[in-house]
Write a protein that holds these residues in place. Structure first.
Motif, PDB file in Angstrom:
ATOM      1  N   PRO A 284      -0.009 -19.140  12.124  1.00 36.55           N
ATOM      2  CA  PRO A 284       0.468 -17.881  12.708  1.00 36.55           C
ATOM      3  C   PRO A 284       1.760 -17.993  13.524  1.00 36.55           C
ATOM      4  O   PRO A 284       1.786 -17.698  14.726  1.00 36.55           O
ATOM      5  CB  PRO A 284      -0.710 -17.440  13.596  1.00 36.55           C
ATOM      6  CG  PRO A 284      -1.415 -18.699  13.940  1.00 36.55           C
ATOM      7  CD  PRO A 284      -1.226 -19.650  12.803  1.00 36.55           C
TER       8      PRO A 284
ATOM      9  N   VAL B 242       4.883 -17.528   8.451  1.00 32.21           N
ATOM     10  CA  VAL B 242       4.501 -16.274   7.766  1.00 32.21           C
ATOM     11  C   VAL B 242       5.622 -15.791   6.850  1.00 32.21           C
ATOM     12  O   VAL B 242       5.349 -15.190   5.807  1.00 32.21           O
ATOM     13  CB  VAL B 242       4.069 -15.144   8.745  1.00 32.21           C
ATOM     14  CG1 VAL B 242       2.736 -15.463   9.374  1.00 32.21           C
ATOM     15  CG2 VAL B 242       5.108 -14.832   9.785  1.00 32.21           C
TER      16      VAL B 242
ATOM     17  N   HIS C  66      -3.425 -12.549   8.477  1.00 35.23           N
ATOM     18  CA  HIS C  66      -2.714 -12.721   9.747  1.00 35.23           C
ATOM     19  C   HIS C  66      -3.731 -13.003  10.848  1.00 35.23           C
ATOM     20  O   HIS C  66      -4.920 -12.670  10.705  1.00 35.23           O
ATOM     21  CB  HIS C  66      -1.983 -11.426  10.132  1.00 35.23           C
ATOM     22  CG  HIS C  66      -0.682 -11.227   9.426  1.00 35.23           C
ATOM     23  ND1 HIS C  66       0.375 -12.091   9.560  1.00 35.23           N
ATOM     24  CD2 HIS C  66      -0.263 -10.234   8.589  1.00 35.23           C
ATOM     25  CE1 HIS C  66       1.400 -11.650   8.824  1.00 35.23           C
ATOM     26  NE2 HIS C  66       1.037 -10.532   8.228  1.00 35.23           N
TER      27      HIS C  66
ATOM     28  N   ASN D 116      -0.835 -11.645  15.733  1.00 36.62           N
ATOM     29  CA  ASN D 116       0.361 -11.333  14.942  1.00 36.62           C
ATOM     30  C   ASN D 116       0.250  -9.979  14.255  1.00 36.62           C
ATOM     31  O   ASN D 116       1.251  -9.274  14.091  1.00 36.62           O
ATOM     32  CB  ASN D 116       0.612 -12.437  13.908  1.00 36.62           C
ATOM     33  CG  ASN D 116       1.273 -13.649  14.541  1.00 36.62           C
ATOM     34  OD1 ASN D 116       1.738 -13.578  15.676  1.00 36.62           O
ATOM     35  ND2 ASN D 116       1.298 -14.751  13.827  1.00 36.62           N
ATOM     36  N   HIS D 117      -0.965  -9.595  13.879  1.00 33.99           N
ATOM     37  CA  HIS D 117      -1.159  -8.273  13.282  1.00 33.99           C
ATOM     38  C   HIS D 117      -0.713  -7.207  14.288  1.00 33.99           C
ATOM     39  O   HIS D 117       0.026  -6.277  13.944  1.00 33.99           O
ATOM     40  CB  HIS D 117      -2.629  -8.078  12.912  1.00 33.99           C
ATOM     41  CG  HIS D 117      -2.918  -6.766  12.256  1.00 33.99           C
ATOM     42  ND1 HIS D 117      -2.876  -6.590  10.892  1.00 33.99           N
ATOM     43  CD2 HIS D 117      -3.230  -5.548  12.770  1.00 33.99           C
ATOM     44  CE1 HIS D 117      -3.153  -5.332  10.601  1.00 33.99           C
ATOM     45  NE2 HIS D 117      -3.375  -4.671  11.735  1.00 33.99           N
TER      46      HIS D 117
ATOM     47  N   SER E 231       7.469  -9.484   7.330  1.00 35.91           N
ATOM     48  CA  SER E 231       6.735 -10.410   8.189  1.00 35.91           C
ATOM     49  C   SER E 231       7.465 -10.679   9.495  1.00 35.91           C
ATOM     50  O   SER E 231       7.076 -11.549  10.264  1.00 35.91           O
ATOM     51  CB  SER E 231       6.516 -11.727   7.431  1.00 35.91           C
ATOM     52  OG  SER E 231       7.742 -12.189   6.899  1.00 35.91           O
TER      53      SER E 231
END
Ligand code: UDX
Length: 488
Positions: free
Chosen positions: A21, A26, A47, A51-52, A278
Protein backbone atom coordinates in the motif's frame (compact mmCIF):
# COMPACT_ATOMS: atom_id res chain seq x y z
CA UNK A 1 -22.46 -37.01 -32.11
CA UNK A 2 -21.73 -33.35 -31.42
CA UNK A 3 -24.47 -31.66 -29.41
CA UNK A 4 -26.19 -28.68 -31.02
CA UNK A 5 -27.03 -27.37 -27.51
CA UNK A 6 -25.33 -24.01 -26.83
CA UNK A 7 -22.38 -24.62 -24.56
CA UNK A 8 -22.08 -22.52 -21.37
CA UNK A 9 -19.51 -19.76 -21.73
CA UNK A 10 -16.31 -20.70 -19.90
CA UNK A 11 -15.79 -18.58 -16.78
CA UNK A 12 -13.29 -15.77 -17.18
CA UNK A 13 -10.05 -16.14 -15.27
CA UNK A 14 -10.30 -14.01 -12.13
CA UNK A 15 -7.10 -12.39 -10.92
CA UNK A 16 -6.72 -10.88 -7.47
CA UNK A 17 -4.08 -8.12 -7.44
CA UNK A 18 -2.66 -7.07 -4.08
CA UNK A 19 -0.12 -4.21 -4.17
CA UNK A 20 1.89 -3.08 -1.18
CA UNK A 21 0.00 0.00 0.00
CA UNK A 22 2.39 2.74 -1.14
CA UNK A 23 2.30 5.02 -4.20
CA UNK A 24 5.30 3.48 -5.96
CA UNK A 25 3.61 0.07 -5.79
CA UNK A 26 -0.07 0.82 -6.53
CA UNK A 27 0.87 2.72 -9.71
CA UNK A 28 2.53 -0.15 -11.60
CA UNK A 29 -0.02 -2.61 -10.17
CA UNK A 30 -2.93 -0.61 -11.60
CA UNK A 31 -1.26 -0.58 -15.01
CA UNK A 32 -0.76 -4.33 -14.84
CA UNK A 33 -4.39 -4.74 -13.73
CA UNK A 34 -5.65 -2.77 -16.73
CA UNK A 35 -3.44 -4.80 -19.05
CA UNK A 36 -4.87 -8.04 -17.67
CA UNK A 37 -8.43 -6.72 -17.85
CA UNK A 38 -7.87 -5.73 -21.48
CA UNK A 39 -6.80 -9.33 -22.12
CA UNK A 40 -10.00 -10.85 -20.79
CA UNK A 41 -9.41 -11.21 -17.06
CA UNK A 42 -11.94 -10.39 -14.39
CA UNK A 43 -9.93 -8.17 -12.04
CA UNK A 44 -10.23 -7.59 -8.31
CA UNK A 45 -7.82 -4.88 -7.16
CA UNK A 46 -7.13 -4.71 -3.44
CA UNK A 47 -6.38 -1.44 -1.66
CA UNK A 48 -5.92 -0.95 2.05
CA UNK A 49 -8.77 0.89 3.78
CA UNK A 50 -6.40 3.82 4.39
CA UNK A 51 -5.45 4.20 0.73
CA UNK A 52 -9.04 3.66 -0.37
CA UNK A 53 -10.02 6.62 1.81
CA UNK A 54 -7.21 8.73 0.35
CA UNK A 55 -8.16 7.89 -3.22
CA UNK A 56 -11.78 8.66 -2.49
CA UNK A 57 -10.83 12.09 -1.16
CA UNK A 58 -8.37 12.81 -4.00
CA UNK A 59 -10.35 11.42 -6.94
CA UNK A 60 -13.92 10.74 -5.80
CA UNK A 61 -15.91 7.56 -6.33
CA UNK A 62 -15.03 7.57 -10.05
CA UNK A 63 -11.59 6.20 -9.12
CA UNK A 64 -13.33 2.89 -8.33
CA UNK A 65 -16.00 2.88 -11.00
CA UNK A 66 -14.91 0.95 -14.07
CA UNK A 67 -18.41 1.16 -15.48
CA UNK A 68 -17.71 -2.44 -16.29
CA UNK A 69 -18.69 -5.65 -14.63
CA UNK A 70 -15.25 -7.11 -14.77
CA UNK A 71 -13.06 -4.71 -12.76
CA UNK A 72 -13.73 -4.24 -9.07
CA UNK A 73 -12.00 -2.84 -6.03
CA UNK A 74 -11.91 -4.36 -2.56
CA UNK A 75 -10.27 -3.26 0.66
CA UNK A 76 -8.41 -4.95 3.48
CA UNK A 77 -7.12 -3.35 6.71
CA UNK A 78 -3.40 -2.57 6.93
CA UNK A 79 -3.10 -3.34 10.63
CA UNK A 80 -2.30 0.25 11.64
CA UNK A 81 -4.69 2.48 13.63
CA UNK A 82 -7.28 4.07 11.33
CA UNK A 83 -6.53 7.62 10.27
CA UNK A 84 -7.83 10.10 7.74
CA UNK A 85 -4.46 11.77 7.12
CA UNK A 86 -3.28 12.35 3.56
CA UNK A 87 0.29 11.32 4.12
CA UNK A 88 2.66 8.46 3.37
CA UNK A 89 2.55 5.99 6.24
CA UNK A 90 5.61 4.88 8.17
CA UNK A 91 7.02 2.24 5.83
CA UNK A 92 8.59 0.20 8.64
CA UNK A 93 5.42 0.14 10.77
CA UNK A 94 3.37 -0.66 7.68
CA UNK A 95 5.61 -3.59 6.78
CA UNK A 96 5.27 -5.12 10.23
CA UNK A 97 1.55 -4.46 10.48
CA UNK A 98 0.64 -5.85 7.06
CA UNK A 99 2.64 -9.01 7.74
CA UNK A 100 0.73 -9.47 10.99
CA UNK A 101 -2.79 -8.91 9.66
CA UNK A 102 -2.39 -9.57 5.93
CA UNK A 103 -2.63 -13.38 5.76
CA UNK A 104 -6.02 -13.60 7.52
CA UNK A 105 -7.32 -10.58 5.61
CA UNK A 106 -6.38 -12.04 2.23
CA UNK A 107 -7.79 -15.48 3.07
CA UNK A 108 -11.04 -13.89 4.29
CA UNK A 109 -11.30 -11.78 1.14
CA UNK A 110 -10.88 -14.75 -1.24
CA UNK A 111 -13.48 -16.73 0.72
CA UNK A 112 -15.91 -13.80 0.66
CA UNK A 113 -15.47 -13.21 -3.07
CA UNK A 114 -16.04 -16.86 -3.87
CA UNK A 115 -19.07 -17.08 -1.56
CA UNK A 116 -20.68 -14.01 -3.11
CA UNK A 117 -20.87 -15.86 -6.42
CA UNK A 118 -21.40 -12.71 -8.49
CA UNK A 119 -18.06 -13.10 -10.27
CA UNK A 120 -16.04 -16.08 -11.48
CA UNK A 121 -14.17 -17.79 -8.64
CA UNK A 122 -10.76 -16.31 -7.91
CA UNK A 123 -8.37 -18.29 -10.09
CA UNK A 124 -4.98 -16.65 -9.53
CA UNK A 125 -3.25 -14.11 -7.33
CA UNK A 126 -0.60 -11.49 -8.12
CA UNK A 127 0.80 -10.08 -4.88
CA UNK A 128 3.45 -7.49 -4.25
CA UNK A 129 6.95 -8.87 -3.71
CA UNK A 130 6.94 -6.93 -0.44
CA UNK A 131 3.97 -9.06 0.67
CA UNK A 132 5.43 -12.45 -0.12
CA UNK A 133 3.38 -14.11 2.62
CA UNK A 134 0.38 -13.94 0.27
CA UNK A 135 1.97 -16.72 -1.80
CA UNK A 136 1.61 -19.14 1.10
CA UNK A 137 -2.02 -18.15 1.72
CA UNK A 138 -2.79 -18.64 -1.97
CA UNK A 139 -1.06 -22.02 -2.06
CA UNK A 140 -3.02 -23.21 1.00
CA UNK A 141 -6.17 -22.26 -0.92
CA UNK A 142 -5.02 -24.10 -4.05
CA UNK A 143 -4.44 -20.95 -6.09
CA UNK A 144 -1.50 -20.15 -8.35
CA UNK A 145 0.39 -17.10 -7.07
CA UNK A 146 2.86 -14.72 -8.68
CA UNK A 147 4.95 -12.03 -7.04
CA UNK A 148 5.37 -8.64 -8.66
CA UNK A 149 8.51 -6.88 -7.38
CA UNK A 150 8.04 -3.19 -8.24
CA UNK A 151 11.70 -2.12 -7.70
CA UNK A 152 14.40 -2.44 -10.36
CA UNK A 153 15.94 -5.76 -11.40
CA UNK A 154 19.29 -4.60 -10.01
CA UNK A 155 17.57 -3.73 -6.71
CA UNK A 156 15.86 -7.12 -6.61
CA UNK A 157 19.17 -8.84 -7.34
CA UNK A 158 20.68 -7.05 -4.36
CA UNK A 159 17.83 -8.20 -2.12
CA UNK A 160 18.36 -11.76 -3.36
CA UNK A 161 21.90 -11.50 -1.98
CA UNK A 162 21.07 -10.10 1.47
CA UNK A 163 21.41 -13.60 2.95
CA UNK A 164 24.90 -13.96 1.46
CA UNK A 165 25.90 -10.57 2.85
CA UNK A 166 24.93 -11.81 6.30
CA UNK A 167 26.54 -15.25 5.86
CA UNK A 168 29.80 -13.65 4.68
CA UNK A 169 29.83 -11.27 7.63
CA UNK A 170 29.38 -7.96 5.78
CA UNK A 171 26.04 -7.26 7.43
CA UNK A 172 24.92 -6.28 10.04
CA UNK A 173 27.53 -3.55 10.35
CA UNK A 174 29.96 -3.98 13.25
CA UNK A 175 29.19 -0.62 14.83
CA UNK A 176 28.12 2.94 14.06
CA UNK A 177 31.60 3.90 12.84
CA UNK A 178 30.94 1.84 9.69
CA UNK A 179 28.60 4.58 8.48
CA UNK A 180 31.43 7.07 8.20
CA UNK A 181 34.78 5.25 8.11
CA UNK A 182 34.73 4.13 4.49
CA UNK A 183 33.41 0.64 5.25
CA UNK A 184 30.48 1.21 2.90
CA UNK A 185 33.00 1.53 0.05
CA UNK A 186 33.85 -2.18 0.44
CA UNK A 187 33.54 -3.84 -3.00
CA UNK A 188 30.79 -6.42 -3.43
CA UNK A 189 31.38 -7.34 -7.02
CA UNK A 190 31.41 -11.02 -6.03
CA UNK A 191 27.63 -10.73 -6.35
CA UNK A 192 26.95 -12.45 -9.69
CA UNK A 193 25.18 -10.12 -12.08
CA UNK A 194 25.97 -6.88 -10.22
CA UNK A 195 27.65 -4.09 -12.10
CA UNK A 196 31.45 -4.08 -11.90
CA UNK A 197 32.76 -1.94 -9.06
CA UNK A 198 29.60 -2.22 -6.96
CA UNK A 199 30.12 -1.30 -3.31
CA UNK A 200 28.14 -1.91 -0.14
CA UNK A 201 26.86 1.67 -0.42
CA UNK A 202 25.24 0.80 -3.76
CA UNK A 203 23.05 -1.87 -2.19
CA UNK A 204 19.59 -1.12 -0.75
CA UNK A 205 20.03 0.99 2.40
CA UNK A 206 18.36 -1.66 4.57
CA UNK A 207 21.81 -3.25 4.98
CA UNK A 208 22.93 -0.12 6.85
CA UNK A 209 22.07 -1.49 10.26
CA UNK A 210 23.97 -2.81 13.25
CA UNK A 211 20.97 -4.86 14.40
CA UNK A 212 20.91 -8.51 13.24
CA UNK A 213 17.13 -8.57 13.83
CA UNK A 214 16.45 -5.36 11.92
CA UNK A 215 12.93 -5.47 10.47
CA UNK A 216 13.70 -4.59 6.86
CA UNK A 217 16.85 -6.73 6.75
CA UNK A 218 15.10 -9.84 8.02
CA UNK A 219 11.89 -9.29 6.04
CA UNK A 220 13.85 -8.90 2.82
CA UNK A 221 15.86 -12.06 3.49
CA UNK A 222 12.69 -14.01 4.18
CA UNK A 223 11.00 -12.70 1.08
CA UNK A 224 13.87 -13.80 -1.10
CA UNK A 225 14.65 -17.09 0.66
CA UNK A 226 11.18 -18.46 1.33
CA UNK A 227 8.49 -16.50 -0.49
CA UNK A 228 9.93 -15.91 -3.96
CA UNK A 229 10.89 -19.55 -4.67
CA UNK A 230 7.40 -20.64 -3.55
CA UNK A 231 5.74 -18.36 -6.13
CA UNK A 232 4.75 -19.68 -9.55
CA UNK A 233 6.59 -16.80 -11.15
CA UNK A 234 8.11 -13.36 -10.61
CA UNK A 235 7.17 -10.17 -12.46
CA UNK A 236 9.52 -7.24 -12.82
CA UNK A 237 8.80 -3.77 -14.19
CA UNK A 238 11.93 -3.58 -16.31
CA UNK A 239 13.12 -4.73 -19.72
CA UNK A 240 15.78 -7.17 -20.85
CA UNK A 241 18.01 -4.74 -22.77
CA UNK A 242 18.29 -2.49 -19.73
CA UNK A 243 19.27 -5.06 -17.10
CA UNK A 244 20.52 -8.07 -19.03
CA UNK A 245 23.33 -8.96 -16.61
CA UNK A 246 21.24 -8.63 -13.44
CA UNK A 247 18.32 -10.45 -15.03
CA UNK A 248 20.57 -13.34 -16.03
CA UNK A 249 21.56 -13.80 -12.38
CA UNK A 250 17.94 -13.47 -11.21
CA UNK A 251 16.72 -16.03 -13.75
CA UNK A 252 19.47 -18.44 -12.70
CA UNK A 253 17.70 -18.57 -9.32
CA UNK A 254 14.12 -17.86 -10.33
CA UNK A 255 13.73 -19.13 -13.90
CA UNK A 256 10.07 -18.13 -14.31
CA UNK A 257 10.79 -14.38 -14.19
CA UNK A 258 8.76 -12.16 -16.51
CA UNK A 259 10.10 -8.72 -17.38
CA UNK A 260 7.09 -6.71 -18.52
CA UNK A 261 8.26 -3.10 -18.30
CA UNK A 262 8.22 -0.29 -18.64
CA UNK A 263 4.55 -0.52 -17.70
CA UNK A 264 3.46 2.64 -19.50
CA UNK A 265 0.91 3.81 -22.03
CA UNK A 266 1.69 0.99 -24.48
CA UNK A 267 0.61 -1.52 -21.86
CA UNK A 268 -2.15 0.55 -20.21
CA UNK A 269 -3.20 3.51 -22.39
CA UNK A 270 -4.56 6.46 -20.38
CA UNK A 271 -7.76 6.15 -22.43
CA UNK A 272 -8.41 2.63 -21.10
CA UNK A 273 -10.79 2.80 -18.12
CA UNK A 274 -9.61 6.41 -17.70
CA UNK A 275 -11.39 7.18 -14.45
CA UNK A 276 -9.48 4.42 -12.63
CA UNK A 277 -6.38 6.10 -11.26
CA UNK A 278 -4.02 5.32 -8.43
CA UNK A 279 -2.60 8.74 -7.55
CA UNK A 280 -3.02 9.21 -3.82
CA UNK A 281 -2.68 12.99 -4.09
CA UNK A 282 -4.59 15.16 -6.53
CA UNK A 283 -2.27 16.54 -9.22
CA UNK A 284 -2.08 20.29 -9.74
CA UNK A 285 -3.80 21.04 -13.05
CA UNK A 286 -1.54 24.00 -13.85
CA UNK A 287 1.57 21.95 -14.67
CA UNK A 288 1.01 21.04 -18.31
CA UNK A 289 -0.24 24.54 -19.22
CA UNK A 290 2.81 26.03 -17.50
CA UNK A 291 5.09 23.66 -19.45
CA UNK A 292 3.26 24.61 -22.66
CA UNK A 293 4.39 28.16 -21.93
CA UNK A 294 8.00 26.94 -22.12
CA UNK A 295 7.55 24.60 -25.07
CA UNK A 296 9.34 26.88 -27.52
CA UNK A 297 12.58 26.19 -25.72
CA UNK A 298 12.43 22.39 -25.92
CA UNK A 299 14.14 20.62 -23.03
CA UNK A 300 14.68 23.85 -21.09
CA UNK A 301 12.79 22.99 -17.88
CA UNK A 302 14.29 21.11 -14.96
CA UNK A 303 11.70 19.00 -13.18
CA UNK A 304 12.27 18.37 -9.45
CA UNK A 305 10.40 15.64 -7.60
CA UNK A 306 11.47 13.26 -4.84
CA UNK A 307 8.58 10.78 -5.02
CA UNK A 308 6.09 9.74 -2.41
CA UNK A 309 8.21 8.77 0.61
CA UNK A 310 11.24 11.08 0.79
CA UNK A 311 11.26 13.39 3.80
CA UNK A 312 13.82 16.19 4.15
CA UNK A 313 14.62 18.97 6.58
CA UNK A 314 13.50 22.55 6.09
CA UNK A 315 17.19 23.55 5.87
CA UNK A 316 17.75 21.16 2.97
CA UNK A 317 14.67 22.56 1.23
CA UNK A 318 16.10 26.08 1.56
CA UNK A 319 19.30 24.87 -0.09
CA UNK A 320 17.33 23.36 -2.98
CA UNK A 321 15.35 26.57 -3.36
CA UNK A 322 18.38 28.83 -3.57
CA UNK A 323 20.29 26.37 -5.74
CA UNK A 324 17.41 26.22 -8.23
CA UNK A 325 17.07 29.99 -8.17
CA UNK A 326 20.77 30.44 -8.96
CA UNK A 327 20.97 27.74 -11.66
CA UNK A 328 18.99 29.85 -14.10
CA UNK A 329 16.84 27.19 -15.80
CA UNK A 330 13.07 27.34 -15.51
CA UNK A 331 11.92 24.69 -13.03
CA UNK A 332 8.83 22.77 -12.01
CA UNK A 333 9.28 21.72 -8.39
CA UNK A 334 6.96 19.32 -6.59
CA UNK A 335 6.90 19.83 -2.83
CA UNK A 336 4.65 17.15 -1.39
CA UNK A 337 2.53 18.41 1.52
CA UNK A 338 4.14 15.84 3.88
CA UNK A 339 7.68 16.15 2.55
CA UNK A 340 9.31 18.44 5.10
CA UNK A 341 10.31 16.76 8.35
CA UNK A 342 8.60 17.99 11.50
CA UNK A 343 6.37 20.45 10.01
CA UNK A 344 3.86 21.79 7.70
CA UNK A 345 5.60 25.00 8.73
CA UNK A 346 8.11 25.12 5.87
CA UNK A 347 7.49 27.77 3.23
CA UNK A 348 9.55 28.97 0.30
CA UNK A 349 12.23 31.29 1.67
CA UNK A 350 11.65 35.02 1.79
CA UNK A 351 12.79 36.73 -1.41
CA UNK A 352 12.66 33.47 -3.40
CA UNK A 353 9.63 34.43 -5.52
CA UNK A 354 11.31 37.68 -6.54
CA UNK A 355 14.59 35.88 -7.23
CA UNK A 356 13.01 33.44 -9.67
CA UNK A 357 10.58 36.02 -11.14
CA UNK A 358 8.08 33.68 -12.81
CA UNK A 359 10.77 31.21 -13.82
CA UNK A 360 9.54 28.49 -11.47
CA UNK A 361 6.32 26.71 -10.61
CA UNK A 362 6.02 24.97 -7.25
CA UNK A 363 3.14 22.55 -6.74
CA UNK A 364 2.15 19.85 -4.21
CA UNK A 365 1.76 16.96 -6.69
CA UNK A 366 1.58 16.54 -10.45
CA UNK A 367 0.84 14.03 -13.17
CA UNK A 368 4.49 13.00 -13.39
CA UNK A 369 4.29 10.97 -16.58
CA UNK A 370 2.65 13.90 -18.39
CA UNK A 371 5.39 16.23 -17.09
CA UNK A 372 8.22 13.91 -18.15
CA UNK A 373 6.70 13.37 -21.60
CA UNK A 374 6.31 17.12 -22.16
CA UNK A 375 8.77 18.48 -24.75
CA UNK A 376 9.69 21.40 -22.47
CA UNK A 377 11.10 19.03 -19.81
CA UNK A 378 14.86 18.59 -20.23
CA UNK A 379 16.13 17.17 -16.93
CA UNK A 380 14.85 15.47 -13.80
CA UNK A 381 16.27 16.06 -10.32
CA UNK A 382 15.02 12.83 -8.73
CA UNK A 383 15.32 10.54 -5.72
CA UNK A 384 15.67 7.64 -8.20
CA UNK A 385 12.61 5.72 -7.08
CA UNK A 386 12.25 2.94 -9.60
CA UNK A 387 9.05 4.23 -11.19
CA UNK A 388 10.55 7.70 -11.56
CA UNK A 389 13.75 6.29 -13.04
CA UNK A 390 11.89 4.14 -15.53
CA UNK A 391 9.39 6.88 -16.45
CA UNK A 392 12.34 9.20 -17.08
CA UNK A 393 14.13 6.63 -19.24
CA UNK A 394 10.95 6.02 -21.19
CA UNK A 395 10.61 9.76 -21.79
CA UNK A 396 14.29 10.16 -22.72
CA UNK A 397 14.96 12.65 -19.89
CA UNK A 398 18.36 12.57 -18.13
CA UNK A 399 18.55 12.39 -14.34
CA UNK A 400 20.21 14.33 -11.59
CA UNK A 401 20.25 11.65 -8.91
CA UNK A 402 19.70 12.38 -5.23
CA UNK A 403 18.73 9.00 -3.75
CA UNK A 404 16.99 8.90 -0.39
CA UNK A 405 16.67 5.26 0.74
CA UNK A 406 16.07 1.62 -0.20
CA UNK A 407 17.21 0.53 -3.68
CA UNK A 408 17.20 4.14 -4.88
CA UNK A 409 20.97 4.13 -4.23
CA UNK A 410 21.30 1.07 -6.49
CA UNK A 411 19.20 2.71 -9.21
CA UNK A 412 21.35 5.84 -8.92
CA UNK A 413 24.57 3.89 -9.37
CA UNK A 414 23.21 2.07 -12.42
CA UNK A 415 21.78 5.28 -13.90
CA UNK A 416 25.16 7.00 -13.59
CA UNK A 417 27.60 4.15 -14.30
CA UNK A 418 25.76 1.57 -16.35
CA UNK A 419 23.08 3.38 -18.34
CA UNK A 420 24.88 6.70 -18.63
CA UNK A 421 21.73 8.74 -18.10
CA UNK A 422 22.46 10.18 -14.66
CA UNK A 423 24.72 12.54 -12.74
CA UNK A 424 24.91 12.07 -8.98
CA UNK A 425 24.45 14.97 -6.57
CA UNK A 426 26.12 14.80 -3.15
CA UNK A 427 23.89 13.76 -0.24
CA UNK A 428 24.58 16.91 1.77
CA UNK A 429 24.25 19.21 -1.22
CA UNK A 430 24.26 22.87 -0.30
CA UNK A 431 22.96 25.60 -2.59
CA UNK A 432 26.25 25.87 -4.53
CA UNK A 433 26.32 22.14 -5.24
CA UNK A 434 22.66 22.19 -6.27
CA UNK A 435 23.29 25.11 -8.60
CA UNK A 436 26.39 23.51 -10.14
CA UNK A 437 24.70 20.13 -10.57
CA UNK A 438 21.59 21.60 -12.23
CA UNK A 439 23.75 23.71 -14.55
CA UNK A 440 25.74 20.64 -15.52
CA UNK A 441 22.61 18.53 -16.12
CA UNK A 442 20.96 21.19 -18.28
CA UNK A 443 24.14 22.22 -20.11
CA UNK A 444 24.40 22.02 -23.89
CA UNK A 445 27.80 20.36 -23.57
CA UNK A 446 29.64 18.13 -21.13
CA UNK A 447 28.24 15.40 -18.89
CA UNK A 448 24.65 16.64 -18.98
CA UNK A 449 24.59 16.63 -22.77
CA UNK A 450 26.13 13.14 -22.83
CA UNK A 451 23.46 11.89 -20.40
CA UNK A 452 20.77 13.47 -22.61
CA UNK A 453 22.09 11.60 -25.66
CA UNK A 454 22.10 8.31 -23.73
CA UNK A 455 18.59 8.96 -22.42
CA UNK A 456 17.39 9.42 -26.01
CA UNK A 457 18.84 6.01 -26.88
CA UNK A 458 17.19 4.32 -23.90
CA UNK A 459 13.89 5.96 -24.79
CA UNK A 460 13.91 4.08 -28.10
CA UNK A 461 14.89 0.79 -26.48
CA UNK A 462 12.30 1.13 -23.72
CA UNK A 463 9.52 1.74 -26.23
CA UNK A 464 10.71 -1.09 -28.44
CA UNK A 465 10.54 -3.50 -25.47
CA UNK A 466 6.81 -2.94 -24.99
CA UNK A 467 5.94 -2.63 -28.71
CA UNK A 468 4.68 -5.70 -30.60
CA UNK A 469 7.62 -8.08 -31.00
CA UNK A 470 9.49 -6.54 -28.06
CA UNK A 471 10.75 -8.63 -25.13
CA UNK A 472 8.38 -7.18 -22.52
CA UNK A 473 5.40 -7.40 -24.85
CA UNK A 474 6.15 -11.09 -25.49
CA UNK A 475 6.65 -11.74 -21.77
CA UNK A 476 3.36 -10.12 -20.87
CA UNK A 477 1.53 -12.32 -23.39
CA UNK A 478 3.33 -15.40 -22.06
CA UNK A 479 2.38 -14.42 -18.51
CA UNK A 480 -1.25 -13.92 -19.56
CA UNK A 481 -1.33 -17.36 -21.20
CA UNK A 482 0.14 -19.00 -18.13
CA UNK A 483 -2.30 -17.27 -15.78
CA UNK A 484 -5.30 -18.01 -18.00
CA UNK A 485 -4.37 -21.70 -18.12
CA UNK A 486 -3.98 -21.68 -14.36
CA UNK A 487 -7.72 -20.97 -14.11
CA UNK A 488 -9.44 -23.38 -11.72
C1 UDX B 1 9.80 4.12 -3.46
C2 UDX B 1 11.02 3.59 -4.22
O1 UDX B 1 12.00 4.40 -4.45
C3 UDX B 1 10.80 2.61 -5.24
O2 UDX B 1 11.96 2.32 -6.00
C4 UDX B 1 10.33 1.47 -4.47
O3 UDX B 1 10.08 0.40 -5.33
C5 UDX B 1 9.07 1.87 -3.77
O4 UDX B 1 9.25 2.95 -2.91
P1 UDX B 1 8.47 6.32 -4.39
O5 UDX B 1 9.12 7.30 -3.50
O6 UDX B 1 7.01 6.29 -4.36
O7 UDX B 1 8.86 4.79 -4.26
O8 UDX B 1 9.03 6.65 -5.86
P2 UDX B 1 8.74 6.05 -7.27
O9 UDX B 1 9.08 4.62 -7.33
O10 UDX B 1 9.42 6.92 -8.21
O11 UDX B 1 7.16 6.17 -7.46
C6 UDX B 1 6.44 7.38 -7.42
C7 UDX B 1 5.27 7.29 -8.36
O12 UDX B 1 4.39 8.37 -8.11
C8 UDX B 1 5.68 7.40 -9.83
O13 UDX B 1 4.91 6.50 -10.59
C9 UDX B 1 5.34 8.83 -10.21
O14 UDX B 1 4.95 8.99 -11.55
C10 UDX B 1 4.20 9.14 -9.29
N1 UDX B 1 4.18 10.57 -8.94
C11 UDX B 1 5.12 11.06 -8.09
C12 UDX B 1 3.24 11.39 -9.49
O15 UDX B 1 2.40 10.97 -10.29
N2 UDX B 1 3.26 12.70 -9.15
C13 UDX B 1 4.14 13.25 -8.30
O16 UDX B 1 4.08 14.46 -8.06
C14 UDX B 1 5.12 12.39 -7.74
Amino acid sequence: MASSEPQPKPAKPHVLLIPYPAQGHVNPFLKLAKALHARGFHVTFVHTEYNHGRLLRARGAAAFDAGDEGFRFETIPDGLPLSDLDATQDIWALCEATRRTGPAAVRGLVERLNRAGDAPPVSCVVADGAMGYVVHVAKEMGLPAYLFFTPSGCGFLAYLNFDQLVKRGYVPLKDESCFTNGYLDTPVDWIAGMLPGARLRDLPTFIRTTDPDDTMLTINIKQCELDSPAADGILLNTFDDLERRALGAIRARLPNTFTVGPLGPEVAPPSYLPSLTSSLWRGDDRCVAWLDGHAEAAGSVVYVNFGSITVVTGEQMDEFAWGLAAAGSPFLWVVRPDMVRDGGGWALPEGFAEAVAGRGLTVGWCDQEAVLEHPATGGFLSHCGWNSTLESLRAGVPLLCWPFFSEQVTNCRYACEEWGVGLEMPREAGREEVEAAVRELMGAEGRGAAARRKAAEWKEKARAAVAPGGSSCANLERFVQEMALAKC
